[in-house]
Design a protein around this motif. Sequence first.
Motif, mmCIF file in Angstrom:
data_model
loop_
_atom_site.group_PDB
_atom_site.id
_atom_site.type_symbol
_atom_site.label_atom_id
_atom_site.label_comp_id
_atom_site.label_asym_id
_atom_site.label_seq_id
_atom_site.Cartn_x
_atom_site.Cartn_y
_atom_site.Cartn_z
ATOM 1 N N LYS A 150 45.557 40.647 43.382
ATOM 2 C CA LYS A 150 44.892 40.523 42.457
ATOM 3 C C LYS A 150 46.498 39.698 41.995
ATOM 4 N N ALA A 151 47.354 39.614 42.194
ATOM 5 C CA ALA A 151 48.612 38.303 41.340
ATOM 6 C C ALA A 151 47.829 37.093 41.926
ATOM 7 N N PHE A 152 46.652 36.470 41.997
ATOM 8 C CA PHE A 152 46.203 35.316 42.614
ATOM 9 C C PHE A 152 44.934 34.662 42.697
ATOM 10 N N VAL A 153 44.373 36.206 43.157
ATOM 11 C CA VAL A 153 42.740 35.473 43.189
ATOM 12 C C VAL A 153 41.931 36.296 42.019
ATOM 13 N N HIS A 154 41.890 37.324 41.727
ATOM 14 C CA HIS A 154 41.160 37.983 40.205
ATOM 15 C C HIS A 154 40.999 37.241 39.611
ATOM 16 N N SER A 155 39.810 37.148 38.997
ATOM 17 C CA SER A 155 39.775 36.608 37.411
ATOM 18 C C SER A 155 40.628 36.727 36.305
ATOM 19 N N ASP A 156 41.563 38.061 36.331
ATOM 20 C CA ASP A 156 42.165 38.459 35.272
ATOM 21 C C ASP A 156 44.028 38.375 35.772
ATOM 22 N N ALA A 157 43.648 37.739 36.366
ATOM 23 C CA ALA A 157 45.422 37.283 37.926
ATOM 24 C C ALA A 157 46.176 36.945 36.450
ATOM 25 N N ALA A 158 47.546 37.752 36.124
ATOM 26 C CA ALA A 158 48.021 36.182 35.588
ATOM 27 C C ALA A 158 48.597 35.188 35.728
ATOM 28 N N LYS A 159 48.694 35.027 37.787
ATOM 29 C CA LYS A 159 48.289 34.055 38.568
ATOM 30 C C LYS A 159 47.644 33.416 39.386
ATOM 31 N N GLN A 160 46.436 33.082 38.259
ATOM 32 C CA GLN A 160 45.621 32.706 38.479
ATOM 33 C C GLN A 160 45.815 31.793 39.214
ATOM 34 N N ILE A 161 44.774 31.649 40.726
ATOM 35 C CA ILE A 161 44.964 30.032 41.327
ATOM 36 C C ILE A 161 43.374 28.928 40.908
ATOM 37 N N ASN A 162 43.319 27.787 40.904
ATOM 38 C CA ASN A 162 42.124 27.361 40.503
ATOM 39 C C ASN A 162 41.132 27.116 41.496
ATOM 40 N N ILE A 163 40.608 27.984 41.939
ATOM 41 C CA ILE A 163 39.287 28.129 42.942
ATOM 42 C C ILE A 163 37.799 28.069 42.185
#
Length: 196
Positions: free
Chosen positions: A125-138
């Motif tokens: 939820k924090a990094f991977v989800h498409s709506d994550a606030a801290k979405q990583i670039n994958i």
Amino acid sequence: MPGMFFSANPKELKETDHSLLDDKTHKKRPKTFRMDVKAYLRSMIPHLEPGIKPSKSKDILSINEVMQWSQSLEKLLANQIGQDVFGNFLKSEFSEENIEFWLACEDYKKTESDLLHCKAEKIYKAFVHSDAAKQINIDFHTRESTAKKIKAPTPTCFDEAQKIIYTLMEKDSYPRFLKSNMYLNLLNELQANSLK
């Protein structure tokens, strides 16, 4: 060889909690951010009283350690203070989510099996989800693959995404870090102190 004394425990010097599994949104950097980074680096300068020899404590940062950071991203990330300094550099580039995710994955791998599901959900939820606030670039495929893997989490369910982020840091941010004023100033100050 003279090293560096820290006025605080290196863990206390961190400006961020690397678990960072909460859903805080990105905020605009305060104008004092550069001053904060300078103060952080200044805190790494030895606080030696005349006549006191540096100890071999783990709270000492030597010039050799900082020079080793330039050998590989792996050596930089293996050092707690290196993680902190690199994290501050990434923060200055508005890409701190990369190291935060990487560190969260490293921590996740050490998690007891009965806690995997809860922790996997938080990281996702924090990094991977498409709506994550801290979405990583994958890429989409990796994002979807990771979403499937966390339904039955294992210690390796984030490995694919973590490898992509590590490669991104290694090829993009890390070379810029080695050329940055943050790294070069730290190295120069340590070299100057080693000559005293």
